[in-house]
Design a protein around this motif. Sequence first.
Motif, mmCIF file in Angstrom:
data_model
loop_
_atom_site.group_PDB
_atom_site.id
_atom_site.type_symbol
_atom_site.label_atom_id
_atom_site.label_comp_id
_atom_site.label_asym_id
_atom_site.label_seq_id
_atom_site.Cartn_x
_atom_site.Cartn_y
_atom_site.Cartn_z
ATOM 1 N N GLU A 46 2.756 1.648 2.772
ATOM 2 C CA GLU A 46 3.690 0.316 3.383
ATOM 3 C C GLU A 46 2.983 -0.122 4.565
ATOM 4 O O GLU A 46 3.686 -1.089 5.258
ATOM 5 C CB GLU A 46 5.031 0.598 3.584
ATOM 6 N N GLY A 95 -4.325 4.421 -3.352
ATOM 7 C CA GLY A 95 -4.442 3.200 -2.368
ATOM 8 C C GLY A 95 -5.323 2.151 -3.535
ATOM 9 O O GLY A 95 -5.574 1.080 -2.930
ATOM 10 N N ASN A 96 -5.748 2.768 -4.470
ATOM 11 C CA ASN A 96 -6.431 2.068 -5.395
ATOM 12 C C ASN A 96 -5.545 0.566 -5.974
ATOM 13 O O ASN A 96 -4.557 0.856 -6.290
ATOM 14 C CB ASN A 96 -7.160 2.390 -6.471
ATOM 15 N N VAL A 97 -6.291 -0.654 -5.982
ATOM 16 C CA VAL A 97 -5.440 -1.658 -6.687
ATOM 17 C C VAL A 97 -5.722 -2.001 -8.298
ATOM 18 O O VAL A 97 -7.046 -2.088 -8.132
ATOM 19 C CB VAL A 97 -5.699 -2.799 -5.893
ATOM 20 N N VAL A 106 -0.591 -0.553 -7.403
ATOM 21 C CA VAL A 106 -1.483 0.565 -6.606
ATOM 22 C C VAL A 106 -1.071 2.168 -6.902
ATOM 23 O O VAL A 106 -0.025 2.410 -7.196
ATOM 24 C CB VAL A 106 -0.824 0.144 -5.041
ATOM 25 N N PRO A 144 -9.228 0.847 -1.976
ATOM 26 C CA PRO A 144 -8.457 -0.040 -1.025
ATOM 27 C C PRO A 144 -9.132 -0.876 0.025
ATOM 28 O O PRO A 144 -8.699 -1.860 0.586
ATOM 29 C CB PRO A 144 -7.934 1.330 -0.025
ATOM 30 N N ALA A 203 -4.797 -9.331 1.733
ATOM 31 C CA ALA A 203 -4.180 -8.206 2.440
ATOM 32 C C ALA A 203 -3.485 -8.402 3.720
ATOM 33 O O ALA A 203 -4.261 -9.025 4.680
ATOM 34 C CB ALA A 203 -5.087 -6.983 2.540
ATOM 35 N N SER A 212 0.892 -1.175 0.015
ATOM 36 C CA SER A 212 0.177 0.178 -0.017
ATOM 37 C C SER A 212 0.778 1.368 -0.085
ATOM 38 O O SER A 212 2.124 1.176 0.482
ATOM 39 C CB SER A 212 -0.989 0.007 1.287
ATOM 40 N N GLU A 264 0.457 -2.242 4.541
ATOM 41 C CA GLU A 264 -0.172 -3.429 4.028
ATOM 42 C C GLU A 264 0.751 -3.685 3.020
ATOM 43 O O GLU A 264 1.442 -3.077 1.961
ATOM 44 C CB GLU A 264 -1.589 -3.156 3.803
ATOM 45 N N TYR A 317 0.034 -6.515 -0.115
ATOM 46 C CA TYR A 317 -0.832 -7.192 -0.831
ATOM 47 C C TYR A 317 -0.179 -8.301 -1.758
ATOM 48 O O TYR A 317 0.887 -7.901 -2.438
ATOM 49 C CB TYR A 317 -1.600 -6.299 -1.955
#
Length: 310
Positions: free
Chosen positions: A193, A247-249, A243, A262, A215, A190, A195, A197
């Motif tokens: 940092e 924070g969108n993946v 990312v 997120p 996550a 993230s 998190e 993924y």
Amino acid sequence: MALVGPDAEHYDKRFTWLINGTCKKDVIFDDCRWSEGPVWFRDGNFLVWSDIPNNRMLRWVPDAIGGSGSVSVFRADSNYANGNTRDREGRLMSCEHGARRVTRTEVDGSITVIADSYKGKRLNSPNDVVVKSDGTIWFTDPNYGIMSDYEGHKGEVEQDGCFVFRFDPKSGELAVVADDFDKPNGLAFSPDESELYVADSASAHEPEKPRHIRAFKVNADNTLSGGEARFVLKQGFPDGFRVDTDGNVWTSAGAGVDVFSPEGEVLGRINFPQGVSNLVFGGPKKNRLFVTCTQEVYSVYVTATGAQVP
């Protein structure tokens, strides 16, 4: 479901502010066997990616206006490299299926082996890698590269499973940080940092198996806790992902890129004509999405900004 521009699907109004309405896609190369591992060199203004079955890495340099540009061979014998990234000093990090190792390319072009074994046994086939701001190197080790001779060399699994590893260059310690994956694949931190993924792409070969990104909380000592399946795909499977600064993946998902908040809500999708393997934000403003897509590599400008450093 509303359509946003050609080949884009809008599930949430927030997606409108992440992509350009036209969502125009440019093909920058179309002669790979399986394109993977895109990494952007902002300081050099070029893209590097892996063409795994052809055992090479390629480089694309845009023309003066950032258009079609030119492609050349970056590394002719890549040891069937798959995932790539850069460390905080700008050095190239690569996962090599053929040599079953993670390497770093130094400034002078020499190759340093970061990891090729654990507890005296060879790694399976490192797949993707990310570097934390403290210099620690995190990578996944499924067995894709030793399942056949197409993307590496067929071989035997020597480890007790397919793990997620952390290498500390200060101590030289290689440690398992997650051991309960079927096929760990792409990974990313993230933006803050807090998190990590990690994708599980086991459904690529067995449809009933996982097709999600988990996550984990990153603890102060760089161990992991939690591990919920937060980002669950409805189609395809998660391979590589990135990312953005919010924070969108943005993840590969079959013949498209799915974008998740997120919190795990799917916001929208950009469709592509072939299966997507991986992607990276690049360009001078980190708002040009480069997508490795089976035999092809695409770029599309978006309004999101990539979070990766450098």
